[in-house]
Design a protein around this motif. Sequence first.
Motif, PDB file in Angstrom:
ATOM      1  N   ASN A  10       0.850  -1.198   0.000  1.00  0.00           N
ATOM      2  CA  ASN A  10       0.000   0.000   0.000  1.00  0.00           C
ATOM      3  C   ASN A  10       0.884   1.246   0.000  1.00  0.00           C
ATOM      4  OD1 ASN A  10      -2.196  -1.647   0.066  1.00  0.00           O
ATOM      5  ND2 ASN A  10      -2.552  -1.449   2.257  1.00  0.00           N
ATOM      6  N   GLN A  11       1.486   1.527  -1.153  1.00  0.00           N
ATOM      7  CA  GLN A  11       2.357   2.688  -1.286  1.00  0.00           C
ATOM      8  C   GLN A  11       1.570   3.902  -1.752  1.00  0.00           C
ATOM      9  OE1 GLN A  11       5.252   0.019  -3.712  1.00  0.00           O
ATOM     10  NE2 GLN A  11       6.474   1.766  -3.049  1.00  0.00           N
ATOM     11  N   ILE A  12       2.099   5.084  -1.417  1.00  0.00           N
ATOM     12  CA  ILE A  12       1.482   6.313  -1.896  1.00  0.00           C
ATOM     13  C   ILE A  12       1.809   6.455  -3.378  1.00  0.00           C
ATOM     14  CG2 ILE A  12       1.485   8.820  -1.717  1.00  0.00           C
ATOM     15  CD1 ILE A  12       2.126   8.525   1.232  1.00  0.00           C
ATOM     16  N   SER A  13       0.817   6.565  -4.187  1.00  0.00           N
ATOM     17  CA  SER A  13       1.024   6.658  -5.632  1.00  0.00           C
ATOM     18  C   SER A  13       0.231   7.842  -6.196  1.00  0.00           C
ATOM     19  CB  SER A  13       0.594   5.355  -6.316  1.00  0.00           C
ATOM     20  OG  SER A  13      -0.769   5.114  -6.117  1.00  0.00           O
ATOM     21  N   PRO A  14       0.587   8.325  -7.386  1.00  0.00           N
ATOM     22  CA  PRO A  14       1.649   7.779  -8.245  1.00  0.00           C
ATOM     23  C   PRO A  14       3.031   8.214  -7.780  1.00  0.00           C
ATOM     24  CG  PRO A  14       0.724   9.717  -9.259  1.00  0.00           C
ATOM     25  CD  PRO A  14      -0.096   9.467  -8.019  1.00  0.00           C
ATOM     26  N   LEU A  15       4.044   7.494  -8.274  1.00  0.00           N
ATOM     27  CA  LEU A  15       5.424   7.868  -8.032  1.00  0.00           C
ATOM     28  C   LEU A  15       5.761   9.016  -8.977  1.00  0.00           C
ATOM     29  CD1 LEU A  15       8.221   7.355  -6.803  1.00  0.00           C
ATOM     30  CD2 LEU A  15       8.592   5.604  -8.556  1.00  0.00           C
ATOM     31  N   VAL A  16       6.177  10.151  -8.406  1.00  0.00           N
ATOM     32  CA  VAL A  16       6.458  11.354  -9.197  1.00  0.00           C
ATOM     33  C   VAL A  16       7.943  11.682  -9.092  1.00  0.00           C
ATOM     34  CG1 VAL A  16       5.944  13.798  -9.531  1.00  0.00           C
ATOM     35  CG2 VAL A  16       4.144  12.228  -8.785  1.00  0.00           C
ATOM     36  N   LEU A  17       8.598  11.868 -10.237  1.00  0.00           N
ATOM     37  CA  LEU A  17      10.034  12.140 -10.285  1.00  0.00           C
ATOM     38  C   LEU A  17      10.312  13.584 -10.679  1.00  0.00           C
ATOM     39  CD1 LEU A  17      11.157   8.951 -12.260  1.00  0.00           C
ATOM     40  CD2 LEU A  17      10.952   9.225  -9.778  1.00  0.00           C
TER      41      LEU A  17
ATOM     42  N   ASN B  68       9.000  11.619  -4.839  1.00  0.00           N
ATOM     43  CA  ASN B  68       8.222  11.379  -3.611  1.00  0.00           C
ATOM     44  C   ASN B  68       8.350   9.918  -3.200  1.00  0.00           C
ATOM     45  OD1 ASN B  68       6.756  10.404  -5.797  1.00  0.00           O
ATOM     46  ND2 ASN B  68       4.775  10.815  -4.852  1.00  0.00           N
ATOM     47  N   PHE B  69       9.571   9.483  -2.928  1.00  0.00           N
ATOM     48  CA  PHE B  69       9.835   8.065  -2.691  1.00  0.00           C
ATOM     49  C   PHE B  69       9.167   7.545  -1.418  1.00  0.00           C
ATOM     50  CE2 PHE B  69      14.128   9.201  -4.798  1.00  0.00           C
ATOM     51  CZ  PHE B  69      13.519   9.223  -6.042  1.00  0.00           C
ATOM     52  N   ASN B  70       9.093   8.382  -0.403  1.00  0.00           N
ATOM     53  CA  ASN B  70       8.458   8.008   0.878  1.00  0.00           C
ATOM     54  C   ASN B  70       9.126   6.832   1.577  1.00  0.00           C
ATOM     55  OD1 ASN B  70       6.208   9.951   1.021  1.00  0.00           O
ATOM     56  ND2 ASN B  70       5.522   8.920  -0.833  1.00  0.00           N
ATOM     57  N   VAL B  71      10.373   6.576   1.248  1.00  0.00           N
ATOM     58  CA  VAL B  71      11.174   5.585   1.980  1.00  0.00           C
ATOM     59  C   VAL B  71      12.569   6.157   2.157  1.00  0.00           C
ATOM     60  CG1 VAL B  71       9.901   3.541   1.189  1.00  0.00           C
ATOM     61  CG2 VAL B  71      11.842   4.378  -0.139  1.00  0.00           C
TER      62      VAL B  71
ATOM     63  N   ARG C 143      14.524   5.708 -15.499  1.00  0.00           N
ATOM     64  CA  ARG C 143      13.451   4.957 -14.840  1.00  0.00           C
ATOM     65  C   ARG C 143      13.826   4.743 -13.373  1.00  0.00           C
ATOM     66  NH1 ARG C 143      12.338  -0.338 -17.935  1.00  0.00           N
ATOM     67  NH2 ARG C 143      11.324   1.147 -19.349  1.00  0.00           N
ATOM     68  N   VAL C 144      12.852   4.924 -12.495  1.00  0.00           N
ATOM     69  CA  VAL C 144      13.071   4.723 -11.065  1.00  0.00           C
ATOM     70  C   VAL C 144      12.022   3.756 -10.536  1.00  0.00           C
ATOM     71  CG1 VAL C 144      13.158   5.817  -8.783  1.00  0.00           C
ATOM     72  CG2 VAL C 144      14.079   7.021 -10.778  1.00  0.00           C
ATOM     73  N   LYS C 145      12.466   2.821  -9.694  1.00  0.00           N
ATOM     74  CA  LYS C 145      11.561   1.873  -9.057  1.00  0.00           C
ATOM     75  C   LYS C 145      11.699   2.013  -7.544  1.00  0.00           C
ATOM     76  CE  LYS C 145      12.034  -1.477 -12.850  1.00  0.00           C
ATOM     77  NZ  LYS C 145      12.399  -2.862 -13.221  1.00  0.00           N
ATOM     78  N   VAL C 146      10.557   2.173  -6.887  1.00  0.00           N
ATOM     79  CA  VAL C 146      10.524   2.217  -5.428  1.00  0.00           C
ATOM     80  C   VAL C 146       9.606   1.083  -4.984  1.00  0.00           C
ATOM     81  CG1 VAL C 146      10.030   3.585  -3.373  1.00  0.00           C
ATOM     82  CG2 VAL C 146      10.883   4.705  -5.448  1.00  0.00           C
ATOM     83  N   GLN C 147      10.208  -0.023  -4.579  1.00  0.00           N
ATOM     84  CA  GLN C 147       9.473  -1.239  -4.260  1.00  0.00           C
ATOM     85  C   GLN C 147       8.558  -1.618  -5.434  1.00  0.00           C
ATOM     86  OE1 GLN C 147       8.296   0.025  -0.111  1.00  0.00           O
ATOM     87  NE2 GLN C 147       9.111  -1.987   0.367  1.00  0.00           N
ATOM     88  N   ALA C 148       7.246  -1.572  -5.276  1.00  0.00           N
ATOM     89  CA  ALA C 148       6.350  -2.038  -6.339  1.00  0.00           C
ATOM     90  C   ALA C 148       5.991  -0.948  -7.346  1.00  0.00           C
ATOM     91  CB  ALA C 148       5.075  -2.619  -5.731  1.00  0.00           C
ATOM     92  N   LEU C 149       6.409   0.292  -7.094  1.00  0.00           N
ATOM     93  CA  LEU C 149       6.055   1.395  -7.983  1.00  0.00           C
ATOM     94  C   LEU C 149       7.168   1.656  -9.000  1.00  0.00           C
ATOM     95  CD1 LEU C 149       4.553   3.991  -5.459  1.00  0.00           C
ATOM     96  CD2 LEU C 149       3.311   2.339  -6.889  1.00  0.00           C
ATOM     97  N   THR C 150       6.789   2.048 -10.210  1.00  0.00           N
ATOM     98  CA  THR C 150       7.750   2.381 -11.260  1.00  0.00           C
ATOM     99  C   THR C 150       7.314   3.662 -11.948  1.00  0.00           C
ATOM    100  OG1 THR C 150       8.262   0.046 -11.664  1.00  0.00           O
ATOM    101  CG2 THR C 150       8.843   1.602 -13.398  1.00  0.00           C
ATOM    102  N   ALA C 151       8.278   4.531 -12.234  1.00  0.00           N
ATOM    103  CA  ALA C 151       7.981   5.761 -12.974  1.00  0.00           C
ATOM    104  C   ALA C 151       9.158   6.079 -13.887  1.00  0.00           C
ATOM    105  CB  ALA C 151       7.715   6.922 -12.017  1.00  0.00           C
ATOM    106  N   GLU C 152       8.874   6.812 -14.956  1.00  0.00           N
ATOM    107  CA  GLU C 152       9.916   7.251 -15.881  1.00  0.00           C
ATOM    108  C   GLU C 152       9.847   8.761 -16.037  1.00  0.00           C
ATOM    109  OE1 GLU C 152       9.706   5.348 -19.650  1.00  0.00           O
ATOM    110  OE2 GLU C 152      10.307   3.384 -18.894  1.00  0.00           O
ATOM    111  N   MET C 153      11.015   9.377 -16.182  1.00  0.00           N
ATOM    112  CA  MET C 153      11.047  10.798 -16.471  1.00  0.00           C
ATOM    113  C   MET C 153      10.549  11.029 -17.889  1.00  0.00           C
ATOM    114  SD  MET C 153      14.581  12.052 -14.628  1.00  0.00           S
ATOM    115  CE  MET C 153      14.875  11.615 -12.894  1.00  0.00           C
ATOM    116  N   LYS C 154       9.853  12.123 -18.074  1.00  0.00           N
ATOM    117  CA  LYS C 154       9.258  12.433 -19.379  1.00  0.00           C
ATOM    118  C   LYS C 154      10.333  12.716 -20.428  1.00  0.00           C
ATOM    119  CE  LYS C 154       5.799  15.197 -19.260  1.00  0.00           C
ATOM    120  NZ  LYS C 154       4.994  16.445 -19.129  1.00  0.00           N
TER     121      LYS C 154
END
Length: 321
Positions: free
Chosen positions: A118-125, A149-152, A213-224
């Motif tokens: 239960n992570q805070i989403s979306p992951l924003v870079l 906003n990795f929150n870890v 691309r950054v992954k924080v546990q189960a979340l993944t995001a890419e820079m535009k």
Amino acid sequence: MKNKLTQLLCLLLTVATLAACKKTIGLDPLPANKITEFKVAVSDGNIFGAIDETDKTITLYLPYYYELDVIEPAIKLSAGAKLSETLAPVGVLDTKKTYTVIAADQSTSTYKLIIKLNQISPLVLTELSTATTTSTMAVGAYDVRVQGNFNVSDLKKIKAFLVDKGNKEYELAPSLSLGTPSVSVAIIAGVKTYTYGYLQVPQTLDTGTYKVRVKVQALTAEMKHPVKVVYGRPGINYGPVIVKQGETFKINSSQIIFHDFKEFYITVNGQKTLLPIVSYTRTEAVIRVPDTVPSGVYTPIASFGTWPLSTLNWSVTVTAK
């Protein structure tokens, strides 16, 4: 009279038929190969998994603030049943974990474990480049940072990658050159922002354009916007070096790689004296000291491509054969 006799015969026949068909019907026994409870101990109690007997799944919801890497479940089974395996810790990102229960009568039942973080989403870079300006980083550079906003605060839970056009990932691993890597937190433009650095561009990477691309546990995001990887001004690890006339020594780089290595020289009696580059790779070079170089202590200078000369702050001590 005939009608009454007929009705009586029909009644007797019905009673006889019902008596012949009378049977005791019992309930089917309950399955004895079930998981009846699944729980994980956390700092403030236990988290219980939701067991679905229809789908044969166990769904466990883990809040992100526990920052768990693995779980150590406790499982209860039907009376007389056992698991086909020994209980062991499970990674929170494991998507293939199953448990098989074996009943006393040897019947089996297999459950799939589903872990939902239960992570805070979306992951924003925070973007490194813009629509008009492309950020560059050198092959081997060790000062790359990513923010969001990795929150870890555990750097083991954050992974950053450069991604090529074939979608192959190259990890930006933490560099030990500047001390112990860490994750810092600050309020930037009113937003709680986590910074992960210092990260190193792989020394084996080709130059070119890459996505981040950054992954924080189960979340993944890419820079535009992509970044560009280029050859930078090489770094040479410190000596000092002690070498005999006519012999060779090695220099290397754990940072920005060697590229277009032109010259390596010292100054002898006011004159530029080349120390020939016998061979070099991206991370190591073999340098030879000519027989004619007098014994002494010298400050070496390196020349790479069009970069300014690199006057090294360590010495080459030449001794007699």
